[in-house]
Design an enzyme around this catalytic site. Structure first.
Site: not given
Ligand code: NDP
Length: 526
Positions: A186, A235, A257-258, A291
């Site tokens: 998470p 993310g 899923e971005l 998202c």
């Molecule tokens: P991030 O990309 O910052 O983080 C997502 C996850 O990836 C977190 O658990 C994060 O850890 C982890 N992470 C960070 N760096 C790395 C790496 N180098 N390798 C692997 N994992 C890593 O996204 P956000 O959490 O800020 O989420 C917001 C984004 O998510 C928005 O753009 C939104 O649109 C998108 N989103 C898309 C959805 C969809 O279904 N299309 C649904 C919900 C959100 P940590 O937080 O601990 O840094």
């Protein structure tokens, strides 16, 4: 073993419990803050590479037995957990405390969705999607092709902070039902809900190595990409690209899923009050940290003024603040900003828009009158043009820009100019026209005369196109992607005698007569 260990400070009288987890080892810590109050609610140990490696060894050892179970046995396990999630008031409380969202969104959206996706994949549709499929070849009609689906092994699920249950544990249901072991990472901002699920899982006596939670920072997500057999990532685009690059190097599959810049198109014949209500809900649910939220409204000129005024009236009626205890109706529509940098992003997009001629119709600033939490007023911008930052870059916060367009064709052109393609919504009383326009939107899913419901129709695939992602969740497709395919070619039981005769003609030594027969067949058949 990481564990929550500081006293909770959620405003609710009932204390937020300090969850423990099945995750391995501790180094460093994550301090979890309630974004609606600013109070520190817990401190959990952050996992490291060594913890991820140990978790992977355990997952690998446990997965074959889990994968060998029948669909119905795995389904019973997941259904038990889903019921425990439904009946656990602490889980909702933790979810509210770490995300700052209203009670309605925690229970009515996140818990509801988790139950619905579990119902789908543990039911008949899930069983059917995983069954062997037998196909009859055309050119080799005496053969049968059996397509078998095997679990991929260990799937790493990496989740964001906006939906600590829905985009975290709920995304583990499909890979688990496909027979994989899952390691969930998470977001460091919201790990408590996932830790609580791990605790429920263990309390129910379920096999702990099959589902493990690794709370940690981005580096743990990176390690999962180096170790697992597949990654399911939700993310941002930037991180998604890094995950994809890592998976590409290892030639393992990933689902991404971005983010999105989802348009809501309002045509002149639309039911305007309904469209305005939907625009405001899809723009400001969870303070815009959704998202598939409406990121921009494209409205036909002739109705733009009235539509904008209807949106303003809807927004003025919204109640904002920190959630009350789950047993009370918290009377809150819009909660806090979970991830503080989203406020800066909203402010910078508003400043850019205003400097270039947009008008703030509602909101436009932080709320300092709501205690120590991070709140931003739901903001409507009018007179927005497609070139402003707020029209082009994902906001992921409580800002709704309204762009006037001449007609449906211009709306489509502006909508499709975005490099993102997650979701969309079209409002018109002419449903056939709505459907025709929907087909021309370059996005993964579209609602005609509705919003956000596409996320909850778990029977149909949901995913992004263009830079919004790869792969899908939901539907049979969302389950099968967690399997590797194997094709087994057999003789048709009644035609076994044909195979040796054909083999004699096709294999060494090559014969001129065989080639003549093949030529004749190619002319007849193709
Ligand atoms: P991030 O990309 O910052 O983080 C997502 C996850 O990836 C977190 O658990 C994060 O850890 C982890 N992470 C960070 N760096 C790395 C790496 N180098 N390798 C692997 N994992 C890593 O996204 P956000 O959490 O800020 O989420 C917001 C984004 O998510 C928005 O753009 C939104 O649109 C998108 N989103 C898309 C959805 C969809 O279904 N299309 C649904 C919900 C959100 P940590 O937080 O601990 O840094």
């Amino acid at each position: 073993m990481p564990s929550g260990n500081s006293p909770p400070s959620h405003p609710a009288p009932a204390p937020v419990p300090a969850p423990t987890t099945s995750a391995v080892g501790t180094t460093g810590s994550l301090v979890i803050v309630n974004p609606a109050t600013g109070a520190r609610i817990a401190e959990v140990s952050a996992s490291t590479r060594a913890h991820a490696e140990a978790a992977l060894v355990r997952a690998r050892a446990a997965q074959p037995a889990w994968g060998a179970l029948s669909h119905s046995v795995r389904a019973d396990t997941l259904r038990r957990l889903a019921r425990a999630i439904r009946d656990d008031p602490q889980l909702t409380e933790i979810l509210i405390a770490e995300s700052g969202k209203p009670h309605y969104e925690a229970e009515g959206i996140e818990v509801f969705y988790t139950l619905e996706v579990t119902r789908y994949y543990t039911g008949r549709s899930g069983r059917r999607a995983l069954r062997d499929e037998v196909r009859r070849p055309f050119a080799f009609a005496y053969k049968r092709a059996r397509i078998v689906q095997h679990p991929r092994g260990v799937v790493g699920v990496i989740g964001p902070w906006n939906w600590p249950l829905l985009n975290n544990f709920a995304d583990c249901v499909a890979p688990l039902m496909a027979g994989n072991a899952v390691i969930l990472k998470p977001s460091e901002w919201t790990p408590m809900t996932s830790l609580r699920i791990a605790e429920l899982w263990r309390t129910l006596g379920l096999p702990t190595d099959i589902f493990q939670v690794l709370p940690g920072r981005g580096d743990v997500g990176q390690v999962l990409g180096e170790l697992c057999d597949m990654i399911f990532f939700t993310g941002s685009q930037n991180t998604g690209r890094k995950v994809a690059a890592r998976c590409g190097e290892r030639l393992i599959p990933c689902v991404l899923e971005l983010g999105g810049k989802s348009p809501l198109i309002v045509l002149s014949d639309a039911d305007l009050p309904a469209a305005a209500r939907a625009a405001v809900w899809s723009g400001f649910a969870h303070s815009g940290q959704v998202c598939i939220r409406t990121e921009r409204v494209l409205v036909e000129e002739s109705v733009a003024e009235r539509f904008t005024e209807l949106c303003r009236i809807e927004v003025e009626a919204l109640r904002q603040g920190a959630a009350k205890p789950p047993e009370q109706d918290d009377g809150i529509d819009v909660g806090a900003i979970t991830f503080p940098p989203q406020v800066t992003r909203a402010e910078s997009q508003i400043a850019d828009a205003v400097a270039r001629g947009a008008r703030v119709i509602a909101g436009g600033e932080r709320r300092k009158d709501l205690g120590g939490g991070t709140f931003f007023r739901p903001t409507i911008l009018a007179d927005v043009t497609p070139t402003m930052d707020v029209s082009r870059e994902e906001t992921f916060g409580p800002v709704l820009p309204i762009i006037r367009v001449r007609d449906a064709e211009e709306a489509l052109r502006v909508a499709n100019a975005s490099p993102l393609g997650l979701s969309g919504s079209i409002w018109t009383r002419d449903v056939a026209r709505g459907r025709a326009l929907a087909r021309r939107l370059e996005v993964g899913s579209v609602c005609v005369n509705d919003v956000l419901v596409n996320y909850f129709v778990v029977e149909a695939p949901l995913g992004g196109v263009k830079a919004s992602g790869l792969g899908v969740r939901h539907g049979p497709e969302g389950l099968r992607q967690f399997c590797r395919l194997e094709t087994i070619i057999e003789d048709h039981p009644l035609l076994r005698w044909v195979s040796p005769l054909v083999a004699r003609q096709l294999m060494f030594p090559y014969r001129r007569r065989s080639l003549r027969v093949l030529r004749w067949l190619m002319r007849k058949l193709y």
